[in-house]
Design a protein around this motif. Sequence first.
Motif, PDB file in Angstrom:
ATOM      1  N   ASP A  11       0.775  -1.102   0.006  1.00  0.00           N
ATOM      2  CA  ASP A  11       0.155   0.042  -0.022  1.00  0.00           C
ATOM      3  C   ASP A  11       0.985   1.320  -0.176  1.00  0.00           C
ATOM      4  O   ASP A  11       0.728   2.066   0.800  1.00  0.00           O
ATOM      5  CB  ASP A  11      -0.935   0.092   1.238  1.00  0.00           C
ATOM      6  N   VAL A  12       1.939   1.363  -0.913  1.00  0.00           N
ATOM      7  CA  VAL A  12       2.721   2.399  -1.074  1.00  0.00           C
ATOM      8  C   VAL A  12       2.703   3.130  -2.605  1.00  0.00           C
ATOM      9  O   VAL A  12       2.094   2.229  -3.390  1.00  0.00           O
ATOM     10  CB  VAL A  12       4.179   2.127  -0.604  1.00  0.00           C
ATOM     11  N   ILE A  13       3.296   4.248  -2.849  1.00  0.00           N
ATOM     12  CA  ILE A  13       3.127   4.957  -3.944  1.00  0.00           C
ATOM     13  C   ILE A  13       4.400   4.724  -4.836  1.00  0.00           C
ATOM     14  O   ILE A  13       4.408   4.381  -5.907  1.00  0.00           O
ATOM     15  CB  ILE A  13       2.954   6.319  -3.859  1.00  0.00           C
ATOM     16  N   THR A  14       5.674   4.749  -4.341  1.00  0.00           N
ATOM     17  CA  THR A  14       6.723   4.691  -5.115  1.00  0.00           C
ATOM     18  C   THR A  14       7.485   3.444  -4.659  1.00  0.00           C
ATOM     19  O   THR A  14       7.406   2.648  -3.745  1.00  0.00           O
ATOM     20  CB  THR A  14       7.694   5.834  -4.498  1.00  0.00           C
ATOM     21  N   ARG A  15       8.426   3.176  -5.589  1.00  0.00           N
ATOM     22  CA  ARG A  15       9.431   1.839  -5.672  1.00  0.00           C
ATOM     23  C   ARG A  15      10.380   2.021  -4.370  1.00  0.00           C
ATOM     24  O   ARG A  15      10.673   0.994  -3.720  1.00  0.00           O
ATOM     25  CB  ARG A  15      10.172   1.896  -6.990  1.00  0.00           C
ATOM     26  N   ILE A  16      10.669   3.125  -4.097  1.00  0.00           N
ATOM     27  CA  ILE A  16      11.579   3.291  -2.848  1.00  0.00           C
ATOM     28  C   ILE A  16      10.930   3.057  -1.600  1.00  0.00           C
ATOM     29  O   ILE A  16      11.598   2.249  -0.746  1.00  0.00           O
ATOM     30  CB  ILE A  16      12.144   4.784  -2.842  1.00  0.00           C
ATOM     31  N   GLN A  17       9.593   3.596  -1.549  1.00  0.00           N
ATOM     32  CA  GLN A  17       8.995   3.027  -0.382  1.00  0.00           C
ATOM     33  C   GLN A  17       8.712   1.589  -0.285  1.00  0.00           C
ATOM     34  O   GLN A  17       8.695   0.715   0.816  1.00  0.00           O
ATOM     35  CB  GLN A  17       7.433   3.564  -0.449  1.00  0.00           C
ATOM     36  N   ALA A  18       8.559   0.558  -1.306  1.00  0.00           N
ATOM     37  CA  ALA A  18       8.386  -0.753  -1.652  1.00  0.00           C
ATOM     38  C   ALA A  18       9.661  -1.342  -1.194  1.00  0.00           C
ATOM     39  O   ALA A  18       9.606  -2.236  -0.341  1.00  0.00           O
ATOM     40  CB  ALA A  18       8.030  -1.038  -2.851  1.00  0.00           C
ATOM     41  N   VAL A  19      10.876  -0.751  -1.365  1.00  0.00           N
ATOM     42  CA  VAL A  19      12.184  -1.345  -1.299  1.00  0.00           C
ATOM     43  C   VAL A  19      12.368  -1.113   0.132  1.00  0.00           C
ATOM     44  O   VAL A  19      12.736  -2.418   0.938  1.00  0.00           O
ATOM     45  CB  VAL A  19      13.286  -0.588  -1.876  1.00  0.00           C
ATOM     46  N   VAL A  20      11.753  -0.084   0.908  1.00  0.00           N
ATOM     47  CA  VAL A  20      12.073  -0.066   2.306  1.00  0.00           C
ATOM     48  C   VAL A  20      11.106  -0.861   3.101  1.00  0.00           C
ATOM     49  O   VAL A  20      11.696  -1.461   4.107  1.00  0.00           O
ATOM     50  CB  VAL A  20      11.569   1.235   2.688  1.00  0.00           C
ATOM     51  N   ARG A  21      10.157  -1.114   2.674  1.00  0.00           N
ATOM     52  CA  ARG A  21       9.010  -2.129   3.398  1.00  0.00           C
ATOM     53  C   ARG A  21       9.538  -3.671   3.028  1.00  0.00           C
ATOM     54  O   ARG A  21       9.032  -4.367   3.832  1.00  0.00           O
ATOM     55  CB  ARG A  21       7.530  -2.023   2.651  1.00  0.00           C
ATOM     56  N   ALA A  22      10.223  -4.008   2.095  1.00  0.00           N
ATOM     57  CA  ALA A  22      10.505  -5.174   1.643  1.00  0.00           C
ATOM     58  C   ALA A  22      11.330  -5.913   2.787  1.00  0.00           C
ATOM     59  O   ALA A  22      12.227  -5.296   3.474  1.00  0.00           O
ATOM     60  CB  ALA A  22      11.158  -5.490   0.264  1.00  0.00           C
TER      61      ALA A  22
END
Length: 224
Positions: free
Chosen positions: A213-224
């Motif tokens: 439930d994020v907008i950017t790729r960087i946010q997804a990387v942080v959550r992974a």
Amino acid sequence: AATSEQCSLADLGAAFQASLERLGFRYFACCSRIDPRDPPAAALLLHNYPPAWAQRFRAAGHFRLDPVLQLAERSPAPFFWDAAFATRPITKRQRGVLDEAAGYGIAHGYTVPLEACGPAGSPRASCSVVPEGGAIDPRSYTTVQLLAVYLYGFARRARLQHSGAVGAELTPRERQCLELVACGKTDWEIARLLGLSPCTVHYHIENAKRRFDVITRIQAVVRA
């Protein structure tokens, strides 16, 4: 005694500081916007600011007024302090906080806003860096942004593990794609490495973003 989480985060902070010094930066502060006198368990408080300034900041309650922290809470993008506060109105007391910080060598900084560190409801965080004094290669600020994201990601995972929170489950292919995104690879480069089409890579990355439930790729990387 310090916990293993605290030790690991302190070690990472030392490595972060060493990397920043090689890029020409003197000070950094990666912190949640909270009352530093009584931080919640999920808060991130990591900095190498002069002890006298850190003590003054806490004692004077500057965390309530600091325009850098306030802008970081609202802004989705990194910003340079000088440019931001030359065009945005701030109060006389807020200007006083900036002037007082400059007296301790905390000036001409650059801030990367970050998402909340820890479980849902945790305070937002940001990472600020202050140059040593000489000219900084503009590319170094991109490096700072990536380093801040990695530091934040480590802290967030540590907080989630400590709290027992469970993150979204990724498929192996989604995780592979995000790992390569973290290395700075484009969809086309990831496709070549994994033997996929760029459209398929894009599909996996978009799926990962939806899971978190994020907008950017960087946010997804942080959550992974």
